[in-house]
Design a protein around this motif. Sequence first.
Motif, short mmCIF file in Angstrom:
data_model
loop_
_atom_site.label_atom_id
_atom_site.label_comp_id
_atom_site.label_asym_id
_atom_site.label_seq_id
_atom_site.Cartn_x
_atom_site.Cartn_y
_atom_site.Cartn_z
N ILE A 25 -7.28 1.18 3.52
CA ILE A 25 -7.10 2.03 2.35
C ILE A 25 -6.20 1.33 1.34
CG2 ILE A 25 -7.43 4.12 3.69
CD1 ILE A 25 -4.01 3.54 2.44
N THR A 26 -6.08 1.95 0.18
CA THR A 26 -5.14 1.48 -0.84
C THR A 26 -3.90 2.36 -0.76
OG1 THR A 26 -6.90 0.69 -2.27
CG2 THR A 26 -4.77 1.15 -3.31
N LEU A 27 -2.75 1.74 -0.57
CA LEU A 27 -1.48 2.45 -0.57
C LEU A 27 -0.79 2.16 -1.90
CD1 LEU A 27 0.83 4.06 0.78
CD2 LEU A 27 1.66 1.87 1.68
N THR A 28 -0.54 3.20 -2.66
CA THR A 28 0.17 3.08 -3.93
C THR A 28 1.56 3.67 -3.75
OG1 THR A 28 -1.90 3.31 -5.14
CG2 THR A 28 0.14 3.67 -6.38
N VAL A 29 2.58 2.87 -4.04
CA VAL A 29 3.97 3.33 -3.92
C VAL A 29 4.56 3.40 -5.31
CG1 VAL A 29 6.22 2.90 -2.88
CG2 VAL A 29 4.14 2.21 -1.66
N ILE A 30 5.07 4.57 -5.67
CA ILE A 30 5.71 4.78 -6.97
C ILE A 30 7.21 4.87 -6.73
CG2 ILE A 30 5.90 6.31 -8.95
CD1 ILE A 30 3.01 7.24 -8.21
N ILE A 31 7.95 3.95 -7.33
CA ILE A 31 9.40 3.93 -7.19
C ILE A 31 9.98 4.45 -8.50
CG2 ILE A 31 11.42 2.50 -6.77
CD1 ILE A 31 9.31 0.66 -5.24
N GLU A 32 10.65 5.58 -8.41
CA GLU A 32 11.20 6.24 -9.58
C GLU A 32 12.67 5.92 -9.75
OE1 GLU A 32 10.34 10.26 -8.37
OE2 GLU A 32 8.44 10.26 -9.46
N ASN A 33 13.14 6.00 -10.97
CA ASN A 33 14.56 5.92 -11.30
C ASN A 33 15.15 4.52 -11.15
OD1 ASN A 33 16.77 7.36 -12.31
ND2 ASN A 33 17.67 7.53 -10.28
N VAL A 34 14.40 3.49 -11.53
CA VAL A 34 14.98 2.15 -11.61
C VAL A 34 15.91 2.17 -12.82
CG1 VAL A 34 14.53 -0.31 -11.90
CG2 VAL A 34 12.91 1.11 -10.61
N LEU A 35 17.19 1.88 -12.60
CA LEU A 35 18.19 2.10 -13.64
C LEU A 35 18.46 0.90 -14.55
CD1 LEU A 35 20.74 4.25 -11.62
CD2 LEU A 35 18.98 5.01 -13.24
N SER A 36 18.15 -0.31 -14.09
CA SER A 36 18.46 -1.47 -14.93
C SER A 36 17.41 -2.55 -14.77
CB SER A 36 19.84 -2.03 -14.58
OG SER A 36 19.78 -2.79 -13.39
N SER A 37 17.51 -3.57 -15.61
CA SER A 37 16.59 -4.71 -15.52
C SER A 37 17.24 -5.89 -14.81
CB SER A 37 16.12 -5.12 -16.92
OG SER A 37 17.23 -5.47 -17.71
N ASP A 38 18.36 -5.66 -14.16
CA ASP A 38 19.03 -6.74 -13.42
C ASP A 38 18.25 -7.04 -12.14
OD1 ASP A 38 21.06 -6.66 -15.29
OD2 ASP A 38 22.31 -5.32 -14.10
N GLY A 39 18.02 -8.30 -11.87
CA GLY A 39 17.44 -8.72 -10.60
C GLY A 39 16.00 -8.31 -10.37
N HIS A 40 15.69 -8.08 -9.10
CA HIS A 40 14.33 -7.77 -8.67
C HIS A 40 14.32 -6.55 -7.76
CE1 HIS A 40 13.62 -11.89 -10.03
NE2 HIS A 40 12.35 -11.52 -10.13
N ILE A 41 13.15 -5.95 -7.64
CA ILE A 41 12.91 -4.87 -6.69
C ILE A 41 12.18 -5.49 -5.51
CG2 ILE A 41 11.85 -2.62 -6.30
CD1 ILE A 41 14.01 -2.60 -8.52
N LEU A 42 12.80 -5.44 -4.34
CA LEU A 42 12.22 -5.98 -3.11
C LEU A 42 11.72 -4.82 -2.27
CD1 LEU A 42 15.09 -8.47 -2.14
CD2 LEU A 42 13.11 -8.88 -3.63
N SER A 43 10.48 -4.88 -1.83
CA SER A 43 9.94 -3.78 -1.04
C SER A 43 9.14 -4.32 0.13
CB SER A 43 9.07 -2.88 -1.90
OG SER A 43 7.98 -3.59 -2.41
N GLY A 44 9.03 -3.49 1.18
CA GLY A 44 8.30 -3.91 2.35
C GLY A 44 7.66 -2.76 3.10
N LEU A 45 6.46 -3.01 3.57
CA LEU A 45 5.74 -2.08 4.43
C LEU A 45 5.90 -2.60 5.85
CD1 LEU A 45 3.76 0.35 4.59
CD2 LEU A 45 1.90 -1.33 4.41
N HIS A 46 6.38 -1.72 6.73
CA HIS A 46 6.71 -2.13 8.10
C HIS A 46 5.95 -1.30 9.12
CE1 HIS A 46 10.26 -4.61 7.09
NE2 HIS A 46 10.38 -3.77 6.08
N ASN A 47 5.72 -1.92 10.26
CA ASN A 47 5.28 -1.14 11.42
C ASN A 47 6.49 -1.03 12.36
OD1 ASN A 47 5.48 -3.56 12.90
ND2 ASN A 47 3.29 -3.96 12.79
N GLU A 48 6.31 -0.40 13.49
CA GLU A 48 7.45 -0.17 14.38
C GLU A 48 8.08 -1.47 14.87
OE1 GLU A 48 8.75 2.79 18.01
OE2 GLU A 48 6.62 2.51 17.60
N ASN A 49 7.28 -2.52 15.03
CA ASN A 49 7.80 -3.79 15.53
C ASN A 49 8.62 -4.56 14.51
OD1 ASN A 49 6.56 -3.40 18.03
ND2 ASN A 49 4.65 -4.30 17.31
#
Length: 139
Positions: A25-49
């Motif tokens: 499937i397609t998983l769409t993640v919406i991240i709300e309330n990013v407050l600044s343009s400093d740096g990067h947004i790092l994200s990860g999809l994990h399983n239990e392992n």
Amino acid sequence: MKKLLFTITVLALSFTMNAQENEGITLTVIIENVLSSDGHILSGLHNENTFMKAEAIRSSKDKAEPGELIITFENVQPGDYAFSVLHDANDNARMDFEPNGMPKEEYAMSGDFMPMAPPTFSDAKFTISAEDMELKLRF
């Protein structure tokens, strides 16, 4: 000749059917309330392992921009997952902490909990089934 044509047709159909079964499937993640343009947004999809132990099974690194960030992961297979996101404002590729152990940078995680300690997979898990899914997280 008919047997050969029939065999080729059946073989072609079996490859087509197997390819469809493996599509996720397609998983769409919406991240709300990013407050600044400093740096990067790092994200990860994990399983239990991999949760809190290893590199994510899917990850993204996006330039931070104030407002909302939309991340899309294609072909995610059904199962239980957890999602974590960090606003790495100083671009050092890790979460920074105050002397008292509280995070210095904004973060969010899937699940409906308010952690006072590191989360567990069961705290953050959600289930992906056979339909496209949207997940909203807020810093």
